[in-house]
Structures are given as C-alpha cells and as structure tokens.
Design a protein around this motif. Structure first.
Motif, short mmCIF file in Angstrom:
data_model
loop_
_atom_site.label_atom_id
_atom_site.label_comp_id
_atom_site.label_asym_id
_atom_site.label_seq_id
_atom_site.Cartn_x
_atom_site.Cartn_y
_atom_site.Cartn_z
N THR A 149 0.80 -1.25 -0.11
CA THR A 149 -0.18 -0.04 0.08
C THR A 149 0.93 1.28 0.09
OG1 THR A 149 -1.72 -1.17 1.23
CG2 THR A 149 -1.69 1.51 1.13
N PHE A 202 -3.95 5.38 -12.51
CA PHE A 202 -5.40 5.85 -12.07
C PHE A 202 -5.52 7.50 -11.81
CE2 PHE A 202 -7.41 1.90 -11.03
CZ PHE A 202 -6.45 1.20 -10.31
N TYR A 227 -8.31 9.90 -9.46
CA TYR A 227 -9.36 10.10 -8.52
C TYR A 227 -9.62 11.45 -8.38
CZ TYR A 227 -9.96 5.22 -7.45
OH TYR A 227 -10.36 3.88 -7.55
N GLU A 241 -13.21 7.32 -9.02
CA GLU A 241 -12.33 6.89 -10.26
C GLU A 241 -12.87 7.80 -11.62
OE1 GLU A 241 -11.08 2.83 -10.82
OE2 GLU A 241 -11.48 3.18 -13.09
N ARG A 243 -8.64 5.22 -15.59
CA ARG A 243 -7.61 3.82 -15.41
C ARG A 243 -6.97 3.57 -16.73
NH1 ARG A 243 -8.44 -1.24 -12.70
NH2 ARG A 243 -9.92 -0.38 -11.27
N ASP A 276 -6.00 -5.98 -12.70
CA ASP A 276 -6.76 -5.73 -11.71
C ASP A 276 -6.09 -5.90 -10.38
OD1 ASP A 276 -9.78 -7.37 -13.12
OD2 ASP A 276 -8.98 -5.31 -13.33
N ARG A 277 -5.04 -6.33 -10.39
CA ARG A 277 -3.94 -6.52 -9.03
C ARG A 277 -3.71 -4.87 -8.59
NH1 ARG A 277 0.91 -7.42 -9.31
NH2 ARG A 277 1.25 -7.05 -11.45
N SER A 281 -5.17 -1.28 -7.49
CA SER A 281 -6.27 -0.55 -7.16
C SER A 281 -5.91 0.63 -6.51
CB SER A 281 -7.38 -1.51 -6.14
OG SER A 281 -6.79 -1.91 -5.26
N ARG A 313 -7.83 4.26 -4.00
CA ARG A 313 -9.06 4.82 -3.44
C ARG A 313 -8.65 6.18 -2.98
NH1 ARG A 313 -10.42 1.80 2.38
NH2 ARG A 313 -8.06 1.55 3.10
N ASN A 357 -2.86 0.33 -4.07
CA ASN A 357 -2.64 -0.84 -3.69
C ASN A 357 -2.24 -1.99 -4.75
OD1 ASN A 357 -3.77 -1.11 -0.70
ND2 ASN A 357 -5.25 0.02 -1.81
N ASN A 385 -1.51 -6.17 -5.17
CA ASN A 385 -1.78 -7.19 -4.87
C ASN A 385 -0.79 -8.24 -5.46
OD1 ASN A 385 -3.60 -6.68 -2.76
ND2 ASN A 385 -5.11 -7.06 -4.29
#
Lengths: 116, 115
Positions: free
Chosen positions: A20, A47, A49, A54, A57, A62-63, A65, A67, A77, A79
């Motif tokens: 993160t 990204f 925001y 959002e 992109r 999709d790993r 993300s 916010r 983040n 993953n």
C-alpha cells in the motif's frame, strides 16, 4: 505550503506480497493521479481520482487498485506483487476544477518499490 | 491511442551551448502537450504546457517549446544551457476533457552538460 507528499519513500517486498502506497495532495487539490515509472522509462498512467471517484484508469491489471479518502488523500494498492512491479510510483495532484481538465498536475517525489 | 516519441535517449551539450530536445506525438485531435523535467531522486516538475493559441510557449528556467501541427512535434529549446539543467526531460500528451490529469509520457531524454 507543502507540496505533494508520498510515503514511504522506499519499500522492499517479496513476490506475492501486497503493498500500500500513500499520497497526500497539495492542500485544496481534489484530484489525485498515480503513475508507474519503471527504471529507464517514462511514467505510465495508472489511475486518476477526483472527489473520491475514479475518473480514469490506465492499462494495468486488476491487481492494481486505488481509493481516495474524504480528505482527498489517496492509496494505491498492489496485490500479488511481481518482479516487474519494481518501479518508482509517482502521485500527482491538481485542483480538478477546470472544466477542460487542463489544470497543472504537481508531482510528489515518489515511492521506490523493489520486489525481490 | 495516443503516443509520444522522444527520439534521443541521451544528449550531451557544452555549458553555454543551445539545446533542442525533440518530441513527436501521435494523436487524432488537438493535443494538450507538456514538458516535464526530473532531476535524480526528484519528482517531475512542469517546464511548460501548450493547450491552444500561440504555438511558441514560454516556460520556466528559460525554456521554450514550439508546437508544429504539420510535423506532429513539440520540441523543447533553450538558447544557453547551464550545468544545473542536467536532468531527464519528458514530453507528455493529454487527451480529451481530462487532458491535464491522465498523461501519456515519452521515454525521456537524458541531458548531460559538459563544463
């Protein structure tokens, strides 16, 4: 006034872990964008925001993300880290209030992520 | 899809000499064009930007750039380079209604300055 701040400055992770990254925009800025800069290359958009939603992109799996919080700070983040995720991650903020989206982005110093 | 090409990966100039860094873009509509500079360990700093109007744009630190639609170019120039200009330079293009916030960058040109 403080500029865009990012934390941590450096990070070492191993493959498969989660990370993160955090960004605080310039005071009054409501838009935050994230970019990945692999060594020797130009930044690549991940990204954007604005007001916690959002707006854009890039071409990332999709790993990845993100916010944005009510105070307009943001988290990125990632993953299941891969070796190829090693890069400088840049955050940029802007007022987000131009109808044409042509306001200037201000970049933070970045978080350097090394995946072993 | 839009793209940006910076043909020169490295450029070396002598201090006091003039400088031109090349940038070519591919984009169907009127592009929004930017030049950023990145010093070692630093984030990106905006040098100048072009949205419309006069095709010769003045920026900070004595830099200027000229938009040439016929050549799809936005080259960066400086008449006299200082040693402190040594850094990496990135050209970028933005598209559409959110042009300033979702940029496509070129691969960068690393500028070295000889004393």
């Amino acid at each position: 006034d403080a500029g865009v701040t990012q934390s941590p400055t450096h990070l070492i992770k191993t493959r498969g872990q989660h990370v993160t990254l955090r960004c605080s925009p310039i005071s009054g800025h409501k838009s935050v964008s994230w970019y990945q800069q692999v060594l020797g290359q130009g930044p690549q958009f991940i990204f954007q925001y604005y007001e916690k939603e959002e707006r854009g992109r890039g071409n990332f799996p999709d790993r990845f993300s993100a916010r944005q919080f009510p105070n307009y700070s943001s988290e990125l983040n990632v993953n299941a880290l891969l070796l190829g995720d090693s890069a400088l991650y840049l955050c940029a903020s802007s007022s987000g209030q131009s109808a044409s989206g042509t306001e200037t982005q201000y970049f933070g110093p970045g978080t350097r992520l090394l995946v072993l | 899809a839009q793209s940006v090409t910076q043909p020169d990966i490295h450029i070396t100039v002598s201090e006091g000499a003039s400088l031109e860094l090349r940038c070519n873009y591919s984009y169907g509509a009127t592009p929004y064009l930017f030049w950023y500079v990145q010093s070692p360990g630093q984030g990106l700093q905006l040098l100048l930007k072009y949205f419309s109007g006069d095709t010769l744009v003045q920026g900070i630190k004595g830099f200027e750039a000229e938009f040439k639609r016929s050549q799809s170019s936005f080259n960066l120039r400086k008449p006299s380079v200082h040693w402190s200009d040594a850094a990496e330079y990135f050209c970028a293009v933005g598209e559409g209604h959110n042009a300033g916030n979702m940029l496509t960058f070129g691969g960068g040109t690393r500028l070295m300055v000889k004393p």
